[in-house]
Structures are given as structure tokens and as C-alpha cells.
Design a protein around this motif. Sequence first.
Motif, PDB file in Angstrom:
ATOM      1  N   GLY A  68      -4.693   7.708   8.302  1.00  0.00           N
ATOM      2  CA  GLY A  68      -6.132   8.411   8.197  1.00  0.00           C
ATOM      3  C   GLY A  68      -6.202  10.254   7.192  1.00  0.00           C
ATOM      4  O   GLY A  68      -6.806  10.398   6.830  1.00  0.00           O
TER       5      GLY A  68
ATOM      6  N   ARG B 237      -3.061   3.201  -2.718  1.00  0.00           N
ATOM      7  CA  ARG B 237      -2.711   2.592  -1.204  1.00  0.00           C
ATOM      8  C   ARG B 237      -3.966   1.594  -0.984  1.00  0.00           C
ATOM      9  O   ARG B 237      -3.966   0.555  -0.472  1.00  0.00           O
ATOM     10  CB  ARG B 237      -3.002   3.843   0.103  1.00  0.00           C
ATOM     11  CG  ARG B 237      -1.190   4.048   0.448  1.00  0.00           C
ATOM     12  CD  ARG B 237      -1.224   4.870   1.388  1.00  0.00           C
ATOM     13  NE  ARG B 237      -0.120   5.473   1.378  1.00  0.00           N
ATOM     14  CZ  ARG B 237       0.619   5.836   2.016  1.00  0.00           C
ATOM     15  NH1 ARG B 237      -0.017   5.404   3.644  1.00  0.00           N
ATOM     16  NH2 ARG B 237       1.710   6.709   2.275  1.00  0.00           N
TER      17      ARG B 237
ATOM     18  N   ASP C 206      -2.734   2.872   5.073  1.00  0.00           N
ATOM     19  CA  ASP C 206      -3.112   3.916   5.813  1.00  0.00           C
ATOM     20  C   ASP C 206      -3.767   4.150   7.142  1.00  0.00           C
ATOM     21  O   ASP C 206      -4.803   3.706   7.031  1.00  0.00           O
ATOM     22  CB  ASP C 206      -3.792   4.551   4.568  1.00  0.00           C
ATOM     23  CG  ASP C 206      -5.258   4.674   4.654  1.00  0.00           C
ATOM     24  OD1 ASP C 206      -5.718   3.388   4.740  1.00  0.00           O
ATOM     25  OD2 ASP C 206      -6.018   5.504   4.899  1.00  0.00           O
TER      26      ASP C 206
ATOM     27  N   SER D 294       6.451  14.920  13.170  1.00  0.00           N
ATOM     28  CA  SER D 294       6.638  14.601  11.714  1.00  0.00           C
ATOM     29  C   SER D 294       7.694  14.229  12.727  1.00  0.00           C
ATOM     30  O   SER D 294       9.485  15.451  12.613  1.00  0.00           O
ATOM     31  CB  SER D 294       6.666  15.115  11.226  1.00  0.00           C
ATOM     32  OG  SER D 294       7.609  14.414  10.267  1.00  0.00           O
TER      33      SER D 294
HETATM   34  O1  LIG Z   1       3.013  11.072  10.625  1.00  0.00           O
HETATM   35  C1  LIG Z   1       3.860  10.193   9.949  1.00  0.00           C
HETATM   36  C2  LIG Z   1       5.152  10.384   9.915  1.00  0.00           C
HETATM   37  O2  LIG Z   1       5.039  11.769   9.230  1.00  0.00           O
HETATM   38  C3  LIG Z   1       3.521   8.600  10.457  1.00  0.00           C
HETATM   39  O3  LIG Z   1       4.430   7.937  10.395  1.00  0.00           O
HETATM   40  C4  LIG Z   1       2.246   8.317   9.756  1.00  0.00           C
HETATM   41  O4  LIG Z   1       1.036   8.074  10.378  1.00  0.00           O
HETATM   42  C5  LIG Z   1       2.395   7.192   8.403  1.00  0.00           C
HETATM   43  O5  LIG Z   1       1.138   7.448   8.269  1.00  0.00           O
HETATM   44  P1  LIG Z   1      -0.091   6.272   6.777  1.00  0.00           P
HETATM   45  O6  LIG Z   1       0.193   5.366   7.702  1.00  0.00           O
HETATM   46  O7  LIG Z   1      -1.065   6.632   6.960  1.00  0.00           O
HETATM   47  O8  LIG Z   1       1.412   6.547   5.867  1.00  0.00           O
END
Ligand SMILES: O=C(CO)[C@H](O)[C@H](O)COP(=O)(O)O
Length: 363
Positions: free
Chosen positions: A282, A308, A280, A120
Motif C-alpha cells: 500500500g 509490481r 505491494d 523501518s
Molecule cells: O516497511 C517496510 C520496509 O521498509 C516493509 O517491509 C514494507 O511493508 C514492505 O512493503 P511492500 O510489502 O509494499 O513491499
Amino acid sequence: MQLGMVGLGRMGGNIVRRLMRDGHECVVYDVSADAVAGLASEGAVGASSLADLVSKLEAPRAVWLMIPAGLTGKVVDEVAALLEPGDIVIDGGNSNYRDDVRRAAALQSTGVHYVDVGTSGGVFGLERGYCLMVGGPDEAFRRIEPVLRTIAPGGGAVERTPGRSGDLAPEELGYLHCGPSGAGHFVKMVHNGIEYGVMAALAEGLNILEHADAGVQEAEHSAEVAPLEEPEFYQFTIDTPKVAELWRRGSVISSWLLDLTAAALHGNPTLDGLAGRVSDSGEGRWTVKAAVDTGVPAPVLAASLFERFASRDEDHFANQVLSAMRLQFGGHQELPAGDVLEAGARKAESSGRGQSRTADDGS
Ligand SMILES: O=C(CO)[C@H](O)[C@H](O)COP(=O)(O)O
């Protein structure tokens, strides 16, 4: 230490830059030759294929994959086939932890270690460092710890938690061995599930602020839509971007997500160009599934996930069914689509405070 990096997008490329800054040697490969050439010009060793990348690494090797989740399985298989016993393949993307469990088991007989790293930090990771949630065998974790230390934010990133003393623990440096294969992505999955909830909470709260002038609008349209019960209490024109900025200072809800929200609203107060269709990838779904599987209540995370889906009009048929039922039981007509008054009517209706003047009261 030497590391192979496959996938030089926003995350992979910046992880390589962060590693090179700290003296690590990186051999890099991407399907885009331009991306490889770009990082080679910054000091990385470029590779023209996966086989070339593996041949340029000294055994025991460590190869980090930073590629879109859908491609990971295929690339893990290709890389693992090129590796030798004792080598390590690391998946730093947002894979489903169940795939890690399966992949690690499949690789066991080859002697190639599999490590999953939930990563992250997004596009700011180059400077801020990345929070790393690691799963895999102890031996492999210990071997790649030097690169984890560099990629992670490090000890100075946040104030030390009161009561902690002595040497900084890995979790205080920004990386953690969470358990065996899959544990890293399991923790990252839940992190992202929480991310959905926090994002939704901020978005919903700011939307309430945006509507704090509902009483003013109500007065303007009082002849057309059901009246707001107490319009005198909704007469505030709140400068939402300024409030977001304000809350960053000393408030209980200050956070990096709020920092980013304030930055977005400062640059584009009306968020022009954003349709509000929220994707989203996943992790939110997997988190809710894990909660259901284990019987753990997670209503906030589930609601933020479903929000979402609704943002992408996946609720359209349900809303049509609602309108159909209202029409059936009460003869209530929908207001014409796009009618400026519709929003006001919907607002009043969703809060249970009234109905369109065009509908009769029979039900
Ligand atoms: O891991 C992340 C942040 O921590 C990515 O930005 C993540 O892929 C975002 O998730 P989503 O597309 O489901 O909003």
C-alpha cells in the motif's frame, strides 16, 4: 521505562527484545498465546488480553501497537477505550497517514494521545536498530523518547555527516519527530515509495546484466527470431551474483538493499523458487497518490509501483490488446506461449529492434 506491546510478530517481538536488553520493562500481548509465553520466558510480563495488558501498566501508560495495517483501527479503538487521559497509544505499523490524522482527531476529546511511528528495519532491526519516523503531540513524543532512543540504531550506526558537531541530534540517533499526528507515517510512506524505486532500479540493472549474452543466444536462434542488430556487442556472460557482491565495495550504488540482493543471489544464484510476482502493501500506492494530489512529478516511483502490478500479470489484458492490434493492423501472429524463442522475439521487439520472422511487414 515501561511499555505495553500489542503484536509480537517479527517486528513487535524483536522491538520488545531490544527494549528489554536496554533495561525497559515490557508488558506484552498477542492473539497467539505461544508468542506471549515465548517473550514472557525471555523476561517480558505476559498479558492474556488487551484489558489485562492495560491493567498491568502504570499510569500514565504507553501502548505500542505492532500489528497488520488492516487491523490497526479496530485495535486502536479497543485499546483507547481501556486507557485514561494522559495515556499514549502508539501505532508502529505501516498505517496510512490519513488514518492517523482521523484517529488522532477522534481521540482528542478523550485525552488519550495518539502517536504514529513509521518503523523501518525489518527482520534485522533487533541487532541494527530501527529507523523511527514519529508523528504526534510534542508532549507524547517527549514521554516516549527513552524507548525511541533504545529502539533506534543509535549514534554509532553510521559515520557522522561532515559539518555536524556537538551532541548527536535525534535524527543522528535514528529517530525523528517529523510533526503532528500522521507526519511519521507520511515520511515512512515516502520512504517505502523510494524503496520501491531503488529496488526496481537494482532489479532492472541486474536483469540487463543477465541479458548481456543476448548476442550468443541470438546466433543460436538466428533462423527463428529477428536478429539482434549488433550481436557482437552482447557476447558477455556476466556473473551477476559476483557483480552484486562487487558493487557493495566502494561503488556509488552500494546500499543495504544491494547488500541484501547480493546475499540473496549468493545463496540462490538463479533465484529458484521465486516466481517474480511482487506484492505491494500500500505505501507505494499512497506515495504516488500524494505525488498526484500535490502535483509533484514522481515518474520513477510511479513506474516502480506499476512494475509490481505488471509482475502479477495485471498487464495481461493490456498485452492481449496489443497483440490483437498487431494482428489487426499487420496480421502479425503471436509466437506460441512457452516457445523458447518467444523470449528472444519479445526482447528484440520490445527494444524496437525487430519482429518475428513469422510476421509480415504490412501495417
Ligand atoms: O516497511 C517496510 C520496509 O521498509 C516493509 O517491509 C514494507 O511493508 C514492505 O512493503 P511492500 O510489502 O509494499 O513491499
